[in-house]
Design an enzyme around this catalytic site. Sequence first.
Site, mmCIF file in Angstrom:
data_model
loop_
_atom_site.group_PDB
_atom_site.id
_atom_site.type_symbol
_atom_site.label_atom_id
_atom_site.label_comp_id
_atom_site.label_asym_id
_atom_site.label_seq_id
_atom_site.Cartn_x
_atom_site.Cartn_y
_atom_site.Cartn_z
ATOM 1 N N TYR A 165 -1.951 -0.367 10.618
ATOM 2 C CA TYR A 165 -2.015 -0.716 9.185
ATOM 3 C C TYR A 165 -0.738 -0.245 8.476
ATOM 4 C CZ TYR A 165 -3.898 -1.010 4.398
ATOM 5 O OH TYR A 165 -4.092 -1.325 3.077
ATOM 6 N N SER A 198 0.868 -1.184 0.000
ATOM 7 C CA SER A 198 0.000 0.000 0.000
ATOM 8 C C SER A 198 0.899 1.226 0.000
ATOM 9 C CB SER A 198 -0.856 0.016 1.270
ATOM 10 O OG SER A 198 -1.492 1.256 1.438
HETATM 11 P P1 NAI Z 1 -11.372 -5.928 0.753
HETATM 12 O O1 NAI Z 1 -11.597 -5.900 2.225
HETATM 13 O O2 NAI Z 1 -12.408 -5.358 -0.132
HETATM 14 O O3 NAI Z 1 -11.062 -7.410 0.283
HETATM 15 C C1 NAI Z 1 -10.115 -8.199 0.959
HETATM 16 C C2 NAI Z 1 -10.408 -9.670 0.720
HETATM 17 O O4 NAI Z 1 -9.425 -10.414 1.448
HETATM 18 C C3 NAI Z 1 -11.780 -10.077 1.264
HETATM 19 O O5 NAI Z 1 -12.439 -10.914 0.346
HETATM 20 C C4 NAI Z 1 -11.445 -10.792 2.564
HETATM 21 O O6 NAI Z 1 -12.388 -11.779 2.936
HETATM 22 C C5 NAI Z 1 -10.082 -11.394 2.241
HETATM 23 N N1 NAI Z 1 -9.319 -11.639 3.462
HETATM 24 C C6 NAI Z 1 -9.181 -10.811 4.517
HETATM 25 N N2 NAI Z 1 -8.457 -11.397 5.472
HETATM 26 C C7 NAI Z 1 -8.140 -12.619 5.008
HETATM 27 C C8 NAI Z 1 -7.420 -13.715 5.562
HETATM 28 N N3 NAI Z 1 -6.918 -13.647 6.795
HETATM 29 N N4 NAI Z 1 -7.260 -14.829 4.824
HETATM 30 C C9 NAI Z 1 -7.792 -14.899 3.576
HETATM 31 N N5 NAI Z 1 -8.501 -13.910 3.003
HETATM 32 C C10 NAI Z 1 -8.671 -12.779 3.723
HETATM 33 O O7 NAI Z 1 -9.964 -5.208 0.570
HETATM 34 P P2 NAI Z 1 -9.258 -4.604 -0.741
HETATM 35 O O8 NAI Z 1 -9.470 -3.138 -0.731
HETATM 36 O O9 NAI Z 1 -9.617 -5.391 -1.936
HETATM 37 O O10 NAI Z 1 -7.741 -4.854 -0.344
HETATM 38 C C11 NAI Z 1 -6.951 -5.901 -0.858
HETATM 39 C C12 NAI Z 1 -5.502 -5.651 -0.473
HETATM 40 O O11 NAI Z 1 -5.081 -4.396 -1.014
HETATM 41 C C13 NAI Z 1 -5.274 -5.545 1.034
HETATM 42 O O12 NAI Z 1 -4.027 -6.118 1.368
HETATM 43 C C14 NAI Z 1 -5.242 -4.052 1.277
HETATM 44 O O13 NAI Z 1 -4.497 -3.730 2.430
HETATM 45 C C15 NAI Z 1 -4.565 -3.579 0.013
HETATM 46 N N6 NAI Z 1 -4.819 -2.182 -0.313
HETATM 47 C C16 NAI Z 1 -6.091 -1.687 -0.477
HETATM 48 C C17 NAI Z 1 -6.267 -0.359 -0.803
HETATM 49 C C18 NAI Z 1 -7.619 0.247 -1.017
HETATM 50 O O14 NAI Z 1 -7.690 1.482 -1.135
HETATM 51 N N7 NAI Z 1 -8.691 -0.502 -1.091
HETATM 52 C C19 NAI Z 1 -5.115 0.538 -0.968
HETATM 53 C C20 NAI Z 1 -3.848 -0.084 -0.779
HETATM 54 C C21 NAI Z 1 -3.712 -1.386 -0.465
#
Ligand code: NAI
Length: 261
Positions: free
Chosen positions: A165, A152
């Site tokens: 985070y 991120s």
């Molecule tokens: P989201 O919350 O929409 O989706 C995350 C997915 O990962 C969900 O389906 C969830 O069930 C799954 N997940 C969570 N913990 C888990 C675990 N312990 N084991 C297996 N699956 C798990 O989040 P998003 O926005 O799609 O984020 C994805 C990645 O991108 C994360 O690492 C987040 O930190 C990173 N990120 C997101 C940003 C944003 O603005 N949305 C910006 C920068 C990084």
Amino acid sequence: MNSRAVAFVTGAGRGIGRGIALALARDGFDIVGNDIAYNPGERATGLAEVEDRIRELGMGFQPAPGDIANLDAHDRLLQTALQRFARVDVLVNNAGIAPEARRDVLDTTPESFDRVLAVNTRGTFFLTQCFARQMLRQPHGPVSPAIVFISSVSAVVSSPTRAEYCISKAALSQAAAVFADRLAGAGINVYEVRPGIIATDMTAAVKTQYDARIAAGLVPQKRWGQPEDVGRAVAALARGDFGYATGLVIELSGGMNIRHL
Ligand code: NAI
């Protein structure tokens, strides 16, 4: 042995992970999709929805449900992939969580600190160790093996209400560098992708705030990032388009990386 390249994507059931899984499938990868749960009876959301989209693209999909924070589950996740496809060419470490509540750094709780680091950093680190050992054991497949960490901008940008985070992602950034260093001689490239503000469930709660800040110039390109923006970049890395650039860090933030006066 599977004739197509195989990618294992964590947190593939929605958001950025879903975008990455679909972009890789469009590029000819079979996908192993991990998320916390797989509900085959519920096809409108989660891994089952992603499975249907990937099958429509003509690619294979194997669900691999499990919590990546649970180190005891890692070998089972790997075996699920191997039983179906016999190989994993690309690991995409996407799964991650935000703190349940935003609190000033002076009020960060040990419970929230441990929870966020258990998934984002510790779980991801040891899952990578498990999969890297497999990549070292297996014969070369249709693409060069690669590992992509989704960190991120928070790896380098401070948010005083989300200290745990930011710390988890800064540590993840170093994990990517160490694995890149260790695996370079073995032909396994490791990359770090730093998304900025991406429209997903994770950011839905702060949508109004970020809409205003983006309009006010926080993001030079003046728009939210989309999961597809990240998916396309990861697909280019997975294909090997940056094959002479292991350790590369790519920021996908609409220009937040530009320092301006
Ligand atoms: P989201 O919350 O929409 O989706 C995350 C997915 O990962 C969900 O389906 C969830 O069930 C799954 N997940 C969570 N913990 C888990 C675990 N312990 N084991 C297996 N699956 C798990 O989040 P998003 O926005 O799609 O984020 C994805 C990645 O991108 C994360 O690492 C987040 O930190 C990173 N990120 C997101 C940003 C944003 O603005 N949305 C910006 C920068 C990084």
